[in-house]
Design an enzyme around this catalytic site. Structure first.
Site, PDB file in Angstrom:
ATOM      1  N   TYR A 101       3.942  -6.916  16.995  1.00  0.00           N
ATOM      2  CA  TYR A 101       4.144  -6.112  15.779  1.00  0.00           C
ATOM      3  C   TYR A 101       4.851  -4.798  16.146  1.00  0.00           C
ATOM      4  CZ  TYR A 101       3.009  -2.236  12.718  1.00  0.00           C
ATOM      5  OH  TYR A 101       3.107  -1.095  11.975  1.00  0.00           O
ATOM      6  N   LYS A 154       8.771  -3.098  15.290  1.00  0.00           N
ATOM      7  CA  LYS A 154       9.093  -1.756  14.775  1.00  0.00           C
ATOM      8  C   LYS A 154      10.098  -1.078  15.704  1.00  0.00           C
ATOM      9  CE  LYS A 154       6.682  -1.520  11.012  1.00  0.00           C
ATOM     10  NZ  LYS A 154       7.258  -1.323   9.682  1.00  0.00           N
ATOM     11  N   SER A 163       6.460   3.377  12.848  1.00  0.00           N
ATOM     12  CA  SER A 163       5.043   3.632  13.113  1.00  0.00           C
ATOM     13  C   SER A 163       4.883   4.384  14.425  1.00  0.00           C
ATOM     14  CB  SER A 163       4.339   2.277  13.211  1.00  0.00           C
ATOM     15  OG  SER A 163       3.085   2.416  13.815  1.00  0.00           O
ATOM     16  N   TYR A 219       0.825  -1.225   0.000  1.00  0.00           N
ATOM     17  CA  TYR A 219       0.000   0.000   0.000  1.00  0.00           C
ATOM     18  C   TYR A 219       0.860   1.276   0.000  1.00  0.00           C
ATOM     19  CZ  TYR A 219      -3.368   3.354   2.096  1.00  0.00           C
ATOM     20  OH  TYR A 219      -4.152   4.447   2.394  1.00  0.00           O
ATOM     21  N   ILE A 220       1.713   1.436   0.982  1.00  0.00           N
ATOM     22  CA  ILE A 220       2.504   2.674   1.051  1.00  0.00           C
ATOM     23  C   ILE A 220       3.618   2.644   0.008  1.00  0.00           C
ATOM     24  CG2 ILE A 220       3.812   4.229   2.559  1.00  0.00           C
ATOM     25  CD1 ILE A 220       2.356   2.919   4.947  1.00  0.00           C
ATOM     26  N   LYS A 237       2.291  -6.630   9.208  1.00  0.00           N
ATOM     27  CA  LYS A 237       1.762  -5.477   9.949  1.00  0.00           C
ATOM     28  C   LYS A 237       0.449  -5.715  10.687  1.00  0.00           C
ATOM     29  CE  LYS A 237      -0.718  -3.735   5.981  1.00  0.00           C
ATOM     30  NZ  LYS A 237      -1.095  -2.643   5.119  1.00  0.00           N
ATOM     31  N   PHE A 264      10.210  -0.955   3.323  1.00  0.00           N
ATOM     32  CA  PHE A 264       8.817  -1.118   3.780  1.00  0.00           C
ATOM     33  C   PHE A 264       8.501  -2.564   4.159  1.00  0.00           C
ATOM     34  CE2 PHE A 264       8.341   2.391   0.617  1.00  0.00           C
ATOM     35  CZ  PHE A 264       7.748   3.349   1.418  1.00  0.00           C
ATOM     36  N   ASP A 301      10.071  -7.553  -3.589  1.00  0.00           N
ATOM     37  CA  ASP A 301       8.848  -7.842  -2.830  1.00  0.00           C
ATOM     38  C   ASP A 301       8.549  -9.318  -3.034  1.00  0.00           C
ATOM     39  OD1 ASP A 301       6.049  -8.001  -2.020  1.00  0.00           O
ATOM     40  OD2 ASP A 301       6.030  -5.810  -2.121  1.00  0.00           O
ATOM     41  N   SER A 303       3.984 -11.531  -0.444  1.00  0.00           N
ATOM     42  CA  SER A 303       3.309 -12.331   0.591  1.00  0.00           C
ATOM     43  C   SER A 303       1.999 -11.672   1.009  1.00  0.00           C
ATOM     44  CB  SER A 303       4.214 -12.507   1.806  1.00  0.00           C
ATOM     45  OG  SER A 303       4.415 -11.263   2.436  1.00  0.00           O
ATOM     46  N   ASN A 304       1.928 -10.356   0.878  1.00  0.00           N
ATOM     47  CA  ASN A 304       0.706  -9.667   1.288  1.00  0.00           C
ATOM     48  C   ASN A 304       0.403  -8.553   0.290  1.00  0.00           C
ATOM     49  OD1 ASN A 304      -1.437  -8.977   2.946  1.00  0.00           O
ATOM     50  ND2 ASN A 304      -0.219  -7.586   4.192  1.00  0.00           N
ATOM     51  N   GLY A 316      -5.742  -3.199  23.801  1.00  0.00           N
ATOM     52  CA  GLY A 316      -4.514  -2.553  23.321  1.00  0.00           C
ATOM     53  C   GLY A 316      -4.745  -1.192  22.691  1.00  0.00           C
TER      54      GLY A 316
HETATM   55  C1  UD1 Z   1      -3.544   0.131  14.295  1.00  0.00           C
HETATM   56  C2  UD1 Z   1      -2.599  -0.683  15.148  1.00  0.00           C
HETATM   57  C3  UD1 Z   1      -1.236  -0.037  15.123  1.00  0.00           C
HETATM   58  C4  UD1 Z   1      -0.736   0.054  13.700  1.00  0.00           C
HETATM   59  C5  UD1 Z   1      -1.754   0.782  12.841  1.00  0.00           C
HETATM   60  C6  UD1 Z   1      -1.351   0.662  11.387  1.00  0.00           C
HETATM   61  C7  UD1 Z   1      -3.979  -1.783  16.839  1.00  0.00           C
HETATM   62  C8  UD1 Z   1      -4.312  -1.871  18.291  1.00  0.00           C
HETATM   63  N1  UD1 Z   1      -3.138  -0.808  16.490  1.00  0.00           N
HETATM   64  O1  UD1 Z   1      -3.591   1.434  14.808  1.00  0.00           O
HETATM   65  O2  UD1 Z   1      -0.335  -0.782  15.897  1.00  0.00           O
HETATM   66  O3  UD1 Z   1       0.487   0.740  13.651  1.00  0.00           O
HETATM   67  O4  UD1 Z   1      -3.047   0.184  12.969  1.00  0.00           O
HETATM   68  O5  UD1 Z   1      -2.192   1.399  10.575  1.00  0.00           O
HETATM   69  O6  UD1 Z   1      -4.477  -2.567  16.023  1.00  0.00           O
HETATM   70  N2  UD1 Z   1     -11.831   1.245  15.079  1.00  0.00           N
HETATM   71  C9  UD1 Z   1     -13.156   0.942  15.259  1.00  0.00           C
HETATM   72  N3  UD1 Z   1     -13.703  -0.077  14.532  1.00  0.00           N
HETATM   73  C10 UD1 Z   1     -12.963  -0.797  13.618  1.00  0.00           C
HETATM   74  C11 UD1 Z   1     -11.592  -0.480  13.438  1.00  0.00           C
HETATM   75  C12 UD1 Z   1     -11.051   0.548  14.193  1.00  0.00           C
HETATM   76  O7  UD1 Z   1     -13.847   1.573  16.064  1.00  0.00           O
HETATM   77  O8  UD1 Z   1     -13.529  -1.722  12.987  1.00  0.00           O
HETATM   78  C13 UD1 Z   1     -11.241   2.381  15.837  1.00  0.00           C
HETATM   79  C14 UD1 Z   1     -10.091   2.004  16.756  1.00  0.00           C
HETATM   80  O9  UD1 Z   1     -10.565   1.650  18.024  1.00  0.00           O
HETATM   81  C15 UD1 Z   1      -9.279   3.302  16.760  1.00  0.00           C
HETATM   82  C16 UD1 Z   1      -9.502   3.879  15.357  1.00  0.00           C
HETATM   83  O10 UD1 Z   1     -10.704   3.274  14.883  1.00  0.00           O
HETATM   84  O11 UD1 Z   1      -9.792   4.208  17.706  1.00  0.00           O
HETATM   85  C17 UD1 Z   1      -8.376   3.584  14.381  1.00  0.00           C
HETATM   86  O12 UD1 Z   1      -8.128   2.184  14.353  1.00  0.00           O
HETATM   87  P1  UD1 Z   1      -7.102   1.519  13.312  1.00  0.00           P
HETATM   88  O13 UD1 Z   1      -7.405   1.992  11.949  1.00  0.00           O
HETATM   89  O14 UD1 Z   1      -7.117   0.045  13.553  1.00  0.00           O
HETATM   90  O15 UD1 Z   1      -5.694   2.149  13.700  1.00  0.00           O
HETATM   91  P2  UD1 Z   1      -4.911   2.179  15.105  1.00  0.00           P
HETATM   92  O16 UD1 Z   1      -5.647   1.466  16.165  1.00  0.00           O
HETATM   93  O17 UD1 Z   1      -4.547   3.585  15.368  1.00  0.00           O
END
Ligand code: UD1
Length: 339
Positions: A148, A152, A124, A11-12, A84, A80, A31, A34-35, A293
């Site tokens: 993960y 990083k 990240s 993606y990035i 992830k 990259f 590359d 794999s994903n 988390g």
């Molecule tokens: C997540 C990862 C982080 C990683 C990043 C990469 C976790 C705990 N963290 O970050 O380690 O570096 O992705 O992009 O997975 N949310 C919902 N419903 C959903 C999905 C997300 O409510 O179905 C909320 C989450 O609670 C959060 C926000 O949306 O508040 C963003 O979530 P997400 O896109 O998964 O990113 P991060 O949690 O910031």
């Protein structure tokens, strides 16, 4: 310059190649798919009108990697290639340590052997753990909550040790906040495997009818409306950050670390509403339990990158959603949607 991009089909990576081409760099990709999909490279070539030399190799395979360094005069590596998925890293930590850590060490060894000592590393904001306050600057203390994130952080530390042992290395560590959106053409974008873990691809799939409703993970955080706040950054802005980071490499300025974010936080509900405007429909959601988390708020202080890289994110949340939506509607099944 000739840039080797590991994970360039992702993606990035794919968006970054387009920005590198625009800046007249020559790009080589390693590359193992794999994903990711080779189709992304085909589309990158079509968008930029330039070709990409592609090697379907795993960076863990040093013999293959050496071939790439022998055949090409590489100036800088943008690294990259990594797994992830946070959830998967909890259940399969060794898979993550092997691929991400051993893969990086393998790459650095080969680089060293060929005297290529310039690298931009894809880190990240996850390395800040649960920050004591927001916005987050680069001097904040580091901690992680899952394997993960630990990979990083460990890779950042490995790079630090490499630099301390030999300060002829030039290393830029970029800490990304939450990359979203897609290229304006709608030809390349994020193509998650199975059910998306991240918010924006999940919302896109609700909008296109692939998922029934969004589950919002908690509405009792100490934020503007109780839902989690993040710094969403358009992937094209992020990609351009790598081109600007190359200038730091050219300056031969040692080891530098930058946040790449917009400096603005949006809650889950605000993001959902922005997407509703972009796609022109109401989207179903329900409030569920917090995700283990997760943190309440995470957004960058991007001043250091602004000042030292002369880089700033310019695209707003509406554009991020419009571009994500265009990609989703044109490619409902990602790269598997065909031409
Ligand atoms: C997540 C990862 C982080 C990683 C990043 C990469 C976790 C705990 N963290 O970050 O380690 O570096 O992705 O992009 O997975 N949310 C919902 N419903 C959903 C999905 C997300 O409510 O179905 C909320 C989450 O609670 C959060 C926000 O949306 O508040 C963003 O979530 P997400 O896109 O998964 O990113 P991060 O949690 O910031």
């Amino acid at each position: 310059m000739t840039i080797l991009v590991t994970g360039g089909a992702g993606y990035i990576g794919s968006h970054t190649i387009i920005e590198l081409h625009k800046a007249n760099h020559n790009v080589i990709v390693v590359d193992n798919l794999s994903n990711s999909s080779k189709e992304s490279i085909k589309r990158v070539e079509e968008i930029s009108g330039k070709s990409v030399k592609f090697y379907e190799y795993n960076i863990l395979d040093q013999n293959k990697l050496k071939e790439v360094f022998k055949e090409n005069k590489i100036d800088t590596v943008i690294h990259f290639a990594a797994f992830k998925a946070v959830g998967e890293s909890v259940s399969k930590p060794l898979k993550y340590y092997h691929n991400n850590i051993a893969g990086t060490v393998s790459l650095l060894e080969v680089m060293s052997e060929f005297h290529v000592k310039n690298i931009i590393f894809s880190s990240s904001a996850t390395v800040y753990g649960d920050p004591v306050s927001v916005p987050i600057d680069e001097s904040f203390s580091l901690s992680v909550t899952n394997p993960y994130g630990r990979t990083k952080l460990m890779m950042e530390e490995i790079l630090g040790d490499v630099f301390r042992a030999d300060n002829s290395w030039n290393i830029v560590i970029l800490r990304y906040f939450n990359p979203v959106g897609a290229h304006k053409s709608g030809r390349i974008g994020e193509d998650p495997n199975g059910i998306p873990n991240n918010l924006m691809p999940y919302i896109s799939q609700v909008a296109v009818g692939k998922q029934k409703e969004l589950s919002i993970f908690g509405d009792d955080y100490p934020t503007v409306d109780g839902t989690g706040v993040r710094d969403y950054i358009h992937v094209v802005d992020l990609a351009y950050g790598h081109v600007m980071a190359l200038k730091k490499i050219e300056d031969r300025s040692g080891l530098n670390i930058y946040n790449l974010g917009t400096g603005k936080g949006y809650s889950v509900l605000e993001t959902l509403h922005a997407f509703e405007l972009a796609c022109g429909k109401k989207l179903n959601y329900k409030i569920s339990d917090r995700r283990a988390g997760d943190i309440a708020s995470c957004y960058a202080l991007p001043n250091k990158a602004e000042k030292e890289l002369e880089w700033t994110a310019t695209r707003e949340i509406d554009e991020m959603c419009e571009d994500a939506w265009r990609w989703q509607t044109k490619n409902p099944n990602g790269y598997k949607s065909g031409k």
